[in-house]
Each structure stands twice: as structure tokens, then as C-alpha cells.
Design a protein around this motif. Structure first.
Motif, PDB file in Angstrom:
ATOM      1  N   ARG A 206       0.684  -1.165   0.235  1.00  0.00           N
ATOM      2  CA  ARG A 206       0.023   0.031  -0.141  1.00  0.00           C
ATOM      3  C   ARG A 206       0.816   1.099   0.019  1.00  0.00           C
ATOM      4  O   ARG A 206       0.326   2.387   0.264  1.00  0.00           O
ATOM      5  CB  ARG A 206      -0.917  -0.157   1.201  1.00  0.00           C
ATOM      6  CG  ARG A 206      -1.974  -1.072   1.348  1.00  0.00           C
ATOM      7  CD  ARG A 206      -3.004  -0.751   2.238  1.00  0.00           C
ATOM      8  NE  ARG A 206      -3.807   0.322   2.184  1.00  0.00           N
ATOM      9  CZ  ARG A 206      -4.552   1.031   2.967  1.00  0.00           C
ATOM     10  NH1 ARG A 206      -4.753   0.330   4.013  1.00  0.00           N
ATOM     11  NH2 ARG A 206      -5.468   1.958   2.541  1.00  0.00           N
ATOM     12  N   THR A 207       1.928   1.252  -0.084  1.00  0.00           N
ATOM     13  CA  THR A 207       3.024   2.250  -0.075  1.00  0.00           C
ATOM     14  C   THR A 207       2.744   3.231  -1.091  1.00  0.00           C
ATOM     15  O   THR A 207       2.688   4.370  -0.578  1.00  0.00           O
ATOM     16  CB  THR A 207       4.484   1.704  -0.379  1.00  0.00           C
ATOM     17  OG1 THR A 207       4.928   0.951   0.435  1.00  0.00           O
ATOM     18  CG2 THR A 207       5.496   3.023  -0.337  1.00  0.00           C
ATOM     19  N   GLU A 208       2.499   3.128  -2.427  1.00  0.00           N
ATOM     20  CA  GLU A 208       2.240   4.237  -3.365  1.00  0.00           C
ATOM     21  C   GLU A 208       0.800   4.822  -3.096  1.00  0.00           C
ATOM     22  O   GLU A 208       0.643   6.045  -3.138  1.00  0.00           O
ATOM     23  CB  GLU A 208       2.207   3.694  -4.771  1.00  0.00           C
ATOM     24  CG  GLU A 208       1.831   4.593  -5.810  1.00  0.00           C
ATOM     25  CD  GLU A 208       2.116   3.990  -7.276  1.00  0.00           C
ATOM     26  OE1 GLU A 208       1.756   4.795  -8.046  1.00  0.00           O
ATOM     27  OE2 GLU A 208       2.578   2.985  -7.405  1.00  0.00           O
ATOM     28  N   GLU A 209      -0.186   3.846  -2.778  1.00  0.00           N
ATOM     29  CA  GLU A 209      -1.468   4.471  -2.446  1.00  0.00           C
ATOM     30  C   GLU A 209      -1.420   5.731  -1.282  1.00  0.00           C
ATOM     31  O   GLU A 209      -2.153   6.533  -1.354  1.00  0.00           O
ATOM     32  CB  GLU A 209      -2.338   3.183  -2.095  1.00  0.00           C
ATOM     33  CG  GLU A 209      -3.718   3.685  -1.544  1.00  0.00           C
ATOM     34  CD  GLU A 209      -4.301   2.550  -0.629  1.00  0.00           C
ATOM     35  OE1 GLU A 209      -5.386   2.949   0.105  1.00  0.00           O
ATOM     36  OE2 GLU A 209      -3.957   1.483  -0.548  1.00  0.00           O
ATOM     37  N   ILE A 210      -0.672   5.230  -0.100  1.00  0.00           N
ATOM     38  CA  ILE A 210      -0.477   6.301   0.910  1.00  0.00           C
ATOM     39  C   ILE A 210       0.216   7.425   0.706  1.00  0.00           C
ATOM     40  O   ILE A 210      -0.239   8.576   0.943  1.00  0.00           O
ATOM     41  CB  ILE A 210       0.081   5.476   1.948  1.00  0.00           C
ATOM     42  CG1 ILE A 210      -0.817   4.466   2.510  1.00  0.00           C
ATOM     43  CG2 ILE A 210       0.025   6.418   3.312  1.00  0.00           C
ATOM     44  CD1 ILE A 210      -2.561   4.776   2.980  1.00  0.00           C
ATOM     45  N   ILE A 211       1.135   7.330  -0.339  1.00  0.00           N
ATOM     46  CA  ILE A 211       2.100   8.358  -0.450  1.00  0.00           C
ATOM     47  C   ILE A 211       1.087   9.389  -1.440  1.00  0.00           C
ATOM     48  O   ILE A 211       0.985  10.567  -1.287  1.00  0.00           O
ATOM     49  CB  ILE A 211       3.217   8.149  -1.167  1.00  0.00           C
ATOM     50  CG1 ILE A 211       4.032   7.437  -0.358  1.00  0.00           C
ATOM     51  CG2 ILE A 211       3.751   9.118  -2.106  1.00  0.00           C
ATOM     52  CD1 ILE A 211       5.513   6.946  -1.093  1.00  0.00           C
ATOM     53  N   ARG A 212       0.373   8.774  -2.496  1.00  0.00           N
ATOM     54  CA  ARG A 212      -0.259   9.569  -3.279  1.00  0.00           C
ATOM     55  C   ARG A 212      -1.727  10.464  -2.546  1.00  0.00           C
ATOM     56  O   ARG A 212      -1.903  11.439  -2.691  1.00  0.00           O
ATOM     57  CB  ARG A 212      -0.906   8.791  -4.350  1.00  0.00           C
ATOM     58  CG  ARG A 212      -0.161   8.449  -5.474  1.00  0.00           C
ATOM     59  CD  ARG A 212      -0.571   7.658  -6.281  1.00  0.00           C
ATOM     60  NE  ARG A 212       0.404   7.229  -7.282  1.00  0.00           N
ATOM     61  CZ  ARG A 212       1.117   8.301  -8.363  1.00  0.00           C
ATOM     62  NH1 ARG A 212       0.569   9.621  -8.485  1.00  0.00           N
ATOM     63  NH2 ARG A 212       1.690   7.767  -9.136  1.00  0.00           N
ATOM     64  N   LEU A 213      -2.180   9.608  -1.511  1.00  0.00           N
ATOM     65  CA  LEU A 213      -3.217  10.288  -0.472  1.00  0.00           C
ATOM     66  C   LEU A 213      -2.519  11.405   0.230  1.00  0.00           C
ATOM     67  O   LEU A 213      -3.172  12.446   0.297  1.00  0.00           O
ATOM     68  CB  LEU A 213      -3.675   9.151   0.406  1.00  0.00           C
ATOM     69  CG  LEU A 213      -4.921   9.718   1.366  1.00  0.00           C
ATOM     70  CD1 LEU A 213      -5.615   8.502   1.757  1.00  0.00           C
ATOM     71  CD2 LEU A 213      -4.685  10.442   2.448  1.00  0.00           C
ATOM     72  N   VAL A 214      -1.375  11.404   0.627  1.00  0.00           N
ATOM     73  CA  VAL A 214      -0.707  12.495   1.394  1.00  0.00           C
ATOM     74  C   VAL A 214      -0.549  13.846   0.696  1.00  0.00           C
ATOM     75  O   VAL A 214      -0.819  14.787   0.630  1.00  0.00           O
ATOM     76  CB  VAL A 214       0.506  11.881   1.951  1.00  0.00           C
ATOM     77  CG1 VAL A 214       1.263  13.219   2.620  1.00  0.00           C
ATOM     78  CG2 VAL A 214       0.266  11.181   3.131  1.00  0.00           C
ATOM     79  N   TRP A 215      -0.090  13.315  -0.964  1.00  0.00           N
ATOM     80  CA  TRP A 215      -0.028  14.307  -1.544  1.00  0.00           C
ATOM     81  C   TRP A 215      -1.349  15.049  -2.052  1.00  0.00           C
ATOM     82  O   TRP A 215      -1.382  16.319  -2.043  1.00  0.00           O
ATOM     83  CB  TRP A 215       0.452  13.752  -3.218  1.00  0.00           C
ATOM     84  CG  TRP A 215       1.962  13.274  -3.238  1.00  0.00           C
ATOM     85  CD1 TRP A 215       2.951  13.676  -2.255  1.00  0.00           C
ATOM     86  CD2 TRP A 215       2.382  12.569  -4.274  1.00  0.00           C
ATOM     87  NE1 TRP A 215       4.083  12.826  -2.661  1.00  0.00           N
ATOM     88  CE2 TRP A 215       4.005  12.402  -3.925  1.00  0.00           C
ATOM     89  CE3 TRP A 215       1.907  12.100  -5.319  1.00  0.00           C
ATOM     90  CZ2 TRP A 215       4.621  11.618  -4.743  1.00  0.00           C
ATOM     91  CZ3 TRP A 215       2.960  11.371  -6.308  1.00  0.00           C
ATOM     92  CH2 TRP A 215       4.270  11.227  -6.248  1.00  0.00           C
ATOM     93  N   ASP A 216      -2.272  14.375  -1.954  1.00  0.00           N
ATOM     94  CA  ASP A 216      -3.658  15.005  -2.480  1.00  0.00           C
ATOM     95  C   ASP A 216      -4.128  15.977  -1.195  1.00  0.00           C
ATOM     96  O   ASP A 216      -4.630  17.200  -1.381  1.00  0.00           O
ATOM     97  CB  ASP A 216      -4.987  14.033  -2.621  1.00  0.00           C
ATOM     98  CG  ASP A 216      -4.506  13.356  -3.882  1.00  0.00           C
ATOM     99  OD1 ASP A 216      -3.987  13.795  -4.865  1.00  0.00           O
ATOM    100  OD2 ASP A 216      -4.993  12.094  -4.142  1.00  0.00           O
ATOM    101  N   VAL A 217      -3.843  15.578  -0.117  1.00  0.00           N
ATOM    102  CA  VAL A 217      -4.531  16.188   1.297  1.00  0.00           C
ATOM    103  C   VAL A 217      -3.460  17.329   1.453  1.00  0.00           C
ATOM    104  O   VAL A 217      -3.739  18.412   1.920  1.00  0.00           O
ATOM    105  CB  VAL A 217      -4.360  15.257   2.627  1.00  0.00           C
ATOM    106  CG1 VAL A 217      -4.797  16.049   3.800  1.00  0.00           C
ATOM    107  CG2 VAL A 217      -5.124  14.146   2.430  1.00  0.00           C
ATOM    108  N   GLU A 218      -2.058  17.199   1.409  1.00  0.00           N
ATOM    109  CA  GLU A 218      -1.294  18.487   1.646  1.00  0.00           C
ATOM    110  C   GLU A 218      -1.506  19.501   0.761  1.00  0.00           C
ATOM    111  O   GLU A 218      -1.307  20.787   1.166  1.00  0.00           O
ATOM    112  CB  GLU A 218       0.143  18.176   1.565  1.00  0.00           C
ATOM    113  CG  GLU A 218       0.595  17.999  -0.043  1.00  0.00           C
ATOM    114  CD  GLU A 218       2.296  17.637  -0.113  1.00  0.00           C
ATOM    115  OE1 GLU A 218       2.993  18.373   1.059  1.00  0.00           O
ATOM    116  OE2 GLU A 218       2.677  16.999  -0.943  1.00  0.00           O
ATOM    117  N   LYS A 219      -2.097  19.508  -0.349  1.00  0.00           N
ATOM    118  CA  LYS A 219      -2.499  20.672  -1.229  1.00  0.00           C
ATOM    119  C   LYS A 219      -3.590  21.467  -0.510  1.00  0.00           C
ATOM    120  O   LYS A 219      -3.653  22.762  -1.137  1.00  0.00           O
ATOM    121  CB  LYS A 219      -2.895  20.106  -2.617  1.00  0.00           C
ATOM    122  CG  LYS A 219      -1.725  19.315  -3.379  1.00  0.00           C
ATOM    123  CD  LYS A 219      -2.554  18.643  -4.717  1.00  0.00           C
ATOM    124  CE  LYS A 219      -1.531  17.753  -5.468  1.00  0.00           C
ATOM    125  NZ  LYS A 219      -1.977  17.238  -6.447  1.00  0.00           N
TER     126      LYS A 219
END
Length: 292
Positions: A206-219
Motif C-alpha cells: 500500500r506504499t504508493e497508495e498512501i503516498i498519493r493520498l498524502v500528496w492530495d491532502v497536503e495541497k
């Protein structure tokens, strides 16, 4: 932190040491003033300046006299000449600001100073991240920016919906009223701190999934977010599972730091045969191929 206006002589030294820019000279009263919303109670002003105890009236008079002579009378830049700082007995919820912002104050929930967590730096002892798992440290805020607790909750709520596991020995987790939803106590959401760290872990896949989620929220957040990824190395000290995922996402990896296990032995060396003990006066049998 408050500043005693009866003592302050508006030298301005404290305005330069505040990491949040929360201290300014109020032109209306000609005194240093603390912006209570932006102050994170880090005590950098109080601890960073020497406290002299000059008479405020004398200092103001001398400055006026020197000004008439077109000269300046200013204290050394690392000094509060009249000891004008007035530390408060902080109460809840404002005390949360100091707990996360003053690196000398230990967190009640973990006993660790600063952000209140050792992260995965002691993983060999703590075992926070196991084989097949990835640990994430999501760091919010920086000097000059800080972070509101409500911004951290925006991230934690999204992560909770994704079904991550929050690290129990983390001060942010201890301040959640509902860990299953990532909800932080409502009475501290309007508190601002210098920096804070949220810790989670998920299976490697799930590594990539979580990284992309953090990217979306930090915006959506008005602060700085730094993402750390930690995993266990192979027996030969390499990582052939998470590293390719990070490289595919555009991260350039370099071996910058390796945390050595100082708490216990994790890779046992093969036992070395010990020579038989010999009592004093006992003859030693000759080894094969050796003559006496």
C-alpha cells in the motif's frame, strides 16, 4: 508568552529571535507586543535572550538624550535590557502549544521532548515497523509557518478512512478522541504549534497508495508537509521492495543515513569455538601435525 509593557523599551531584539514572527513593535504604544494567535509558546525569546535588569525609565531617558545628540543607544542584540518577558502559567488547551514547540519540554504521553516521538530511529528495539510493513512519518510545520491542530486532523481523518494503523506511542495519537476516525480533541483544534509528527504504518503493497493520498491532502493545507518513509532492510542491508516504488514516484534515493541497532543484537554472529580450559599443571595434548 507576554511582554510587560511597563518594562519594555522597544529595543526590538525579541522580534528577531521569534521563529514565528509573532513579536512586533506596536507603533501606537511603542512597545513590543505578542500576537497571541501566532505565538506557539516555544520560549525562544525568553531563553534566547540574556535577561538584564536595567531600569526602564533610565533606558528610555538615555535613548532620548542620545537621540537629541543624533546618536543611538541600543543594547547588544542578544539581550533584553529590562527583562520585560513575563512567562505565563499555561493552562489547557494553550499548554499544548508549548509541549510541541519547546524542545526542552517532554510530552506527558511519551516522555520524549520536542515533537514527542523517537519515530523509527529506535526500530531495532521498539519494533514499530516489522518485515512486510512500511512506516510513514508525516511532519507538519516549520519555523515561520507552524501548523494548526485542525490541519493535522484534516490529514489524520483522510488516513483513518484509508484504514491505516496509527502509532500508539505518538503524542498526536494520544490527543485523538477517536483513533478509528482520526478525530483530534475538539478543544485543541484551534491551537497552533511549531511542528508535529503523525506516524502510521501499512503493508508494503500500500506504499504508493498512501503516498498519493498524502500528496492530495497536503495541497489543501496552509503549512509545510514533509513525508518520511521507513522500512526494514534485507539481511544484507539493502531494500529491494520499497525503494523501487519510491523511484517510480520520482524520488531520487541516496544512502544518507543508516540507523544502527544499539539496543539489542539482531544479527547474531556465528559462535566461535572456545579452547578447552586447562588446569595448572595439566599436560596439553599435542594438536595433529604438531610435534613437541
Amino acid at each position: 508568552m507576554r511582554i510587560d509593557t511597563d518594562k519594555c523599551v522597544a529595543c526590538g531584539n525579541c522580534t528577531y529571535v521569534c521563529p514565528m514572527g509573532a513579536i512586533y513593535i506596536d507603533p501606537a504604544i511603542k512597545r513590543a507586543t505578542v500576537n497571541r494567535d501566532e505565538c506557539v509558546e516555544c520560549y525562544a525569546c525568553y531563553n534566547g535572550l540574556s535577561q538584564e535588569h536595567l531600569n526602564p525609565t533610565m533606558v528610555r531617558m538615555m535613548r532620548k538624550v542620545f537621540q537629541m545628540m543624533r546618536l543611538r543607544f541600543d543594547p547588544e542584540p542578544d539581550v533584553c535590557p529590562t527583562a520585560a518577558f513575563a512567562p505565563e502559567d499555561l493552562t489547557w488547551p494553550r499548554v499544548v502549544r508549548r509541549a510541541f514547540s519547546d524542545p526542552r519540554v517532554p510530552h506527558e504521553s511519551t516522555g520524549v521532548e520536542g515533537r514527542g516521538t523517537e519515530e523509527v530511529k529506535t526500530n531495532d528495539v521498539s519494533g514499530r515497523v516489522n518485515v512486510g510493513e512500511v512506516g510513514f512519518t508525516i511532519e507538519f510545520g516549520r519555523p515561520g509557518v507552524g501548523v494548526w491542530m485542525r490541519e493535522i486532523q484534516e490529514m489524520s481523518a483522510e488516513l483513518a478512512r484509508a484504514g491505516v494503523a496509527f502509532e500508539k506511542k505518538n503524542p498526536i495519537t494520544s490527543l485523538m478522541s477517536d483513533v478509528s476516525t482520526g478525530t483530534i480533541r475538539p478543544d485543541i483544534l484551534n491551537e497552533k504549534v511549531l511542528s508535529a509528527i503523525l506516524e502510521i504504518k501499512v503493508p508494503v503493497e500500500r506504499t504508493e497508495e498512501i503516498i498519493r493520498l498524502v500528496w492530495d491532502v497536503e495541497k489543501r493545507l496552509q503549512t509545510v508537509v514533509a513525508l518520511g518513509v521507513g522500512t526494514r532492510c534485507d539481511p544484507d542491508g539493502e531494500d529491494r521492495t520499497v525503494a523501487p516504488i519510491l523511484e517510480r514516484l520520482g524520488y531520487k534515493l541516496e544512502r544518507a543515513k543508516t540507523n544502527m541497532g544499539l539496543g539489542r543484537i539482531t544479527n547474531h554472529a556465528p559462535a566461535v569455538p572456545q579452547a578447552p580450559a586447562v588446569r595448572q599443571g595439566q599436560p596439553v595434548a599435542p594438536r595433529e601435525g604438531v610435534t613437541r
